[in-house]
Design a protein around this motif. Structure first.
Motif, short mmCIF file in Angstrom:
data_model
loop_
_atom_site.label_atom_id
_atom_site.label_comp_id
_atom_site.label_asym_id
_atom_site.label_seq_id
_atom_site.Cartn_x
_atom_site.Cartn_y
_atom_site.Cartn_z
N SER A 28 0.83 -1.20 0.00
CA SER A 28 0.00 0.00 0.00
C SER A 28 0.87 1.25 0.00
O SER A 28 1.98 1.24 0.49
N GLU A 36 -5.72 -0.34 -1.26
CA GLU A 36 -6.87 -1.07 -1.77
C GLU A 36 -8.19 -0.41 -1.42
O GLU A 36 -9.17 -0.49 -2.18
N HIS A 37 -8.26 0.26 -0.27
CA HIS A 37 -9.54 0.86 0.12
C HIS A 37 -9.99 1.96 -0.83
O HIS A 37 -11.14 2.37 -0.80
N TYR A 83 -10.10 1.65 -4.09
CA TYR A 83 -10.63 1.14 -5.36
C TYR A 83 -11.18 -0.28 -5.33
O TYR A 83 -11.75 -0.75 -6.31
N TYR A 84 -11.04 -0.99 -4.20
CA TYR A 84 -11.33 -2.43 -4.22
C TYR A 84 -12.78 -2.75 -4.55
O TYR A 84 -13.07 -3.74 -5.24
N LYS A 116 -12.41 -4.10 -8.32
CA LYS A 116 -12.10 -5.49 -7.99
C LYS A 116 -10.60 -5.71 -7.74
O LYS A 116 -10.02 -6.71 -8.17
N ASN A 117 -10.00 -4.74 -7.07
CA ASN A 117 -8.58 -4.80 -6.73
C ASN A 117 -7.65 -4.76 -7.93
O ASN A 117 -6.47 -5.11 -7.84
N ARG A 152 -5.63 -2.56 -9.69
CA ARG A 152 -5.08 -1.21 -9.53
C ARG A 152 -4.86 -0.49 -10.86
O ARG A 152 -5.16 0.71 -10.96
N TYR A 190 -8.01 1.23 -12.07
CA TYR A 190 -8.29 2.40 -11.23
C TYR A 190 -7.41 3.59 -11.64
O TYR A 190 -7.89 4.72 -11.82
#
Length: 225
Positions: A147, A189-190, A192-193, A197-198, A200, A203
């Motif tokens: 992260s 991750e918070h 865009y998860y 769907k994770n 990156r 996103y």
């Protein structure tokens, strides 16, 4: 205070009060509604990101400050040292997110409009084109392990633009005292998860549609004087 007085509180618009002589912080309002960045960023993600994650950093930072005040008062050096990581992490989370909200704006209010003026010229000079810069930021942001954040910053010493990444919630200033953040993208991750769907890279590809280059340009003009 830790983290260089939490960077420039006035310029970032960080809410703060008083806690027995120490300045404490409160959650800043967003300059737009939670759903205003849809479909790029869903209202659900924005609400969770702002009310849950950003608020948690503020709550934990204020708690760490209170514990620090108590430890200093007791002369408890081990406790003072132990608290530094919590202060850095949570204080950095507050700094970074306060910048991030201003780096975004709805499409109807200019989100995604390319930078003009002096910042536009600087991007062309230092990176060749805006497209090249975006590609570099996306590449470095996607490659960041774990992260963290990917930044476009101004190096006030060299007068050049730089792209940097920071781990966890480290602010850009931890990469160098002369670095000023113009644009920061949260790659935790918070951010865009739920929607991406994770994935990156997806996103990062889409977030440029709501980037507030006007704000970045204003900071650049002020800091490059």
């Amino acid at each position: 205070m830790a983290l260089r007085q939490l960077v420039s509180r006035k310029s970032l618009g960080l809410g703060f009060g008083q806690l027995r002589g120490l300045q404490t912080f409160s959650l800043p309002d967003l300059p737009y509604d939670y759903g205003a960045l849809e479909p790029v960023i869903s209202g659900e993600i924005m609400q969770l990101h702002h009310q849950k994650h950003h608020q948690a950093y503020i709550t934990n930072y204020n708690k760490a400050l209170e514990q620090l005040q108590d430890a200093v008062g007791k002369g408890d050096s081990p406790a003072v040292v132990k608290l530094q990581s919590a202060i850095k992490f949570n204080g950095g989370g507050h700094i970074n997110h306060s910048i991030f909200w201003k780096n975004l704006t709805p499409v109807r209010e200019g989100g995604g409009d390319p930078p003009k003026g002096s910042l536009g010229w600087a991007i062309d000079t230092d990176f060749g084109s805006l497209e090249t810069l975006v590609q570099k930021i996306n590449s470095e942001g996607a490659a960041l392990q774990g992260s963290g954040w990917v930044w476009l910053g101004l190096d006030k010493e060299s007068k050049k633009l730089v792209v940097e990444t920071t781990a966890n919630q480290d602010p850009l200033i931890t990469k160098g005292p002369h670095l000023v953040p113009l644009l920061g993208i949260d790659v935790w991750e918070h951010a865009y998860y739920l929607q991406y769907k994770n994935v990156r890279p997806d996103y990062l590809k889409n977030i440029w549609k709501v980037i507030n280059w006007k704000y970045a340009s204003e900071v650049y003009d002020k800091e490059s004087e």
